[in-house]
Scaffold this active site. Structure first.
Site, PDB file in Angstrom:
ATOM      1  N   PHE A  10       0.837  -1.207   0.000  1.00 24.07           N
ATOM      2  CA  PHE A  10       0.000   0.000   0.000  1.00 24.07           C
ATOM      3  C   PHE A  10       0.872   1.257   0.000  1.00 24.07           C
ATOM      4  CE2 PHE A  10      -3.122   2.853   2.321  1.00 24.07           C
ATOM      5  CZ  PHE A  10      -4.000   2.944   1.251  1.00 24.07           C
ATOM      6  N   LYS A 130       6.156  -5.289 -11.784  1.00 23.25           N
ATOM      7  CA  LYS A 130       6.815  -5.823 -12.980  1.00 23.25           C
ATOM      8  C   LYS A 130       7.586  -7.118 -12.732  1.00 23.25           C
ATOM      9  CE  LYS A 130       7.967  -1.588 -12.850  1.00 23.25           C
ATOM     10  NZ  LYS A 130       8.724  -0.340 -12.780  1.00 23.25           N
ATOM     11  N   GLY A 212       9.375  12.214  -8.339  1.00 24.18           N
ATOM     12  CA  GLY A 212       8.813  10.886  -8.038  1.00 24.18           C
ATOM     13  C   GLY A 212       8.755   9.946  -9.228  1.00 24.18           C
ATOM     14  N   GLU A 215      12.774   5.070  -9.819  1.00 27.70           N
ATOM     15  CA  GLU A 215      12.609   3.926  -8.923  1.00 27.70           C
ATOM     16  C   GLU A 215      13.324   4.228  -7.607  1.00 27.70           C
ATOM     17  OE1 GLU A 215      10.977   0.701  -9.965  1.00 27.70           O
ATOM     18  OE2 GLU A 215      10.278   2.310 -11.237  1.00 27.70           O
ATOM     19  N   ASP A 226      14.797  -1.205 -15.554  1.00 23.88           N
ATOM     20  CA  ASP A 226      13.338  -1.028 -15.537  1.00 23.88           C
ATOM     21  C   ASP A 226      12.773  -1.248 -16.950  1.00 23.88           C
ATOM     22  OD1 ASP A 226      10.759   0.067 -14.353  1.00 23.88           O
ATOM     23  OD2 ASP A 226      11.144   1.555 -15.912  1.00 23.88           O
ATOM     24  N   LYS A 230      10.232  -4.314 -18.659  1.00 23.93           N
ATOM     25  CA  LYS A 230       9.058  -4.054 -19.498  1.00 23.93           C
ATOM     26  C   LYS A 230       9.204  -4.723 -20.872  1.00 23.93           C
ATOM     27  CE  LYS A 230       8.225   0.157 -16.908  1.00 23.93           C
ATOM     28  NZ  LYS A 230       8.633   1.551 -16.748  1.00 23.93           N
TER      29      LYS A 230
HETATM   30  N1  HSE Z   1      10.787   4.523 -12.748  1.00 23.15           N
HETATM   31  C1  HSE Z   1       9.840   4.201 -13.741  1.00 23.15           C
HETATM   32  C2  HSE Z   1       9.956   5.234 -14.869  1.00 23.15           C
HETATM   33  C3  HSE Z   1       8.452   4.180 -13.150  1.00 23.15           C
HETATM   34  O1  HSE Z   1      10.726   6.202 -14.713  1.00 23.15           O
HETATM   35  O2  HSE Z   1       9.335   5.080 -15.901  1.00 23.15           O
HETATM   36  C4  HSE Z   1       7.446   3.367 -13.880  1.00 23.15           C
HETATM   37  O3  HSE Z   1       7.790   2.020 -14.029  1.00 23.15           O
END
Ligand code: HSE
Length: 350
Positions: A10, A130, A212, A215, A226, A230
């Site tokens: 959460f 992910k 924000g 990661e 990251d 994906k």
């Molecule tokens: N850190 C990732 C980005 C967040 O910058 O796209 C989404 O997966």
């Protein structure tokens, strides 16, 4: 009809999802005919709130907006040691388990265990995590299919911007021959700031962290891990591949210097961190994540800031490009909601 939902993990996205439920509850009831009911929320740091009768969302959101947390809700609160995520998954009467713990691209845990346990208990899954999907999609999908359960993963790539919904519901019967795109907002933001505002790499990264996008460990963004997760998801879910991390070439953006960006601009090109998956003529799946110099005429060149985009090459339509947010509280919260609506439609059509 009521759909009972438990939330595991959460953080910001979880709060965004609750805000959407609270705001859209009347539309969900009127337009689709269901009422989402949150029966449990469990978080390793914040503890567990368990109420099979349904948590009062307006009250909980007010507590959170005033700086409080699950504990301040009072009745139904347990320390995580007393009642943890697995206890909730095993004990609650939820129809759907929403997995939103932090992504771990190395092991996929604890999310993979959460998902397997929930599937064994006959619960549908929705996740924006992910790790388990990049690493164990085939295995999890097999368990879900055997039990006729739905596994919603819209939020794992491009947050709520439609990718899997588009592929499954809108693009068939096109064959998808390749996918390439901007899959990481942090690195696209850094490259845009370096090119347009002559900002240093360090300052742009700091700004992406403050906003924000990055990661918890930004190495995952700037070194391409990251985007790699994906790419694995796109390859294994959409293109029928069975690739592992080591099958994908991965280069991040840390080697790109301001001079490289300037030189590319003078030649009419722009650097982007591109994730791509391609089916070769003999049916092999090739995938990579690496910086590429794109001509300005490529639609992906025009995608700036933290935006994400994907170009699908199809046999009937040619190239189709979608652009939209790839992260964010409400944007990813929406991805959870759209998969819950799909589960409801699946249950209703039985
Ligand atoms: N850190 C990732 C980005 C967040 O910058 O796209 C989404 O997966």
């Amino acid at each position: 009809m009521e759909l009972k939902i438990e939330i595991i993990g959460f953080g910001t996205v979880g709060i965004g999802f609750l805000e959407i439920v609270n705001k859209k509850i009347d539309i969900l009831k009127e337009k689709f005919g269901f009422i989402p009911k949150i029966v449990a929320i469990s978080d390793k740091i914040k503890g567990t709130l368990f109420d099979e009768g349904g948590i009062d969302l307006s009250r909980l959101l007010e507590i959170i907006n005033n700086g409080g947390s699950l504990k301040d809700y009072g009745s139904g609160f347990y320390d995580f040691e007393k009642k943890g995520a697995l206890d909730v998954i095993k004990e609650s009467n939820a129809d759907i388990m929403v997995e939103m713990t932090y992504t771990n691209i190395e092991t996929g845990e604890p999310a993979t265990t959460h998902i397997k346990t929930a599937l064994e208990r006959g619960k549908h899954i929705v996740t924006s995590n992910k790790g388990p999907i990049a690493l164990f999609y085939k295995e999890l999908k097999q368990i879900a299919d055997k039990k006729n359960l739905f596994m919603g993963i819209e939020g794992t790539v491009l947050s709520g911007t439609p990718v899997f919904n588009l592929i499954e519901d809108t693009l068939p019967p096109n064959s998808i021959n390749s996918i390439k795109g901007i899959l990481n907002g942090t690195t696209n933001f850094i490259l845009t700031k370096m090119e347009n505002e002559n900002m240093s790499y360090e300052d742009a990264l700091k700004m992406a962290q403050d906003l924000g996008y990055a990661e918890a460990d930004p190495t995952a963004d700037v070194e391409g891990f990251d985007a790699l997760a994906k790419v694995l998801i796109l390859s294994n879910v959409i293109m029928g591949g069975d690739l592992k991390k080591d099958n994908v070439e991965r280069v991040g953006i840390t080697q790109i210097k301001p001079e490289d960006i300037k030189e590319a601009a003078e030649e009419g090109y722009r650097y982007k961190l591109i994730g791509s998956v391609e089916k070769t003529s003999d049916g092999k799946i090739l995938a990579s994540v690496k910086p590429m110099k794109l001509p300005l005429s490529d639609p992906l060149s025009g995608v700036s800031g933290a935006m994400n985009a994907l170009t699908f090459t199809t046999d009937l339509l040619g190239s189709v490009t979608i652009q939209g947010p790839g992260a964010g509280k409400i944007e990813t919260g929406f991805s959870i909601m759209i998969d819950i609506i799909r589960i409801f439609k699946k249950i209703r059509s039985k």
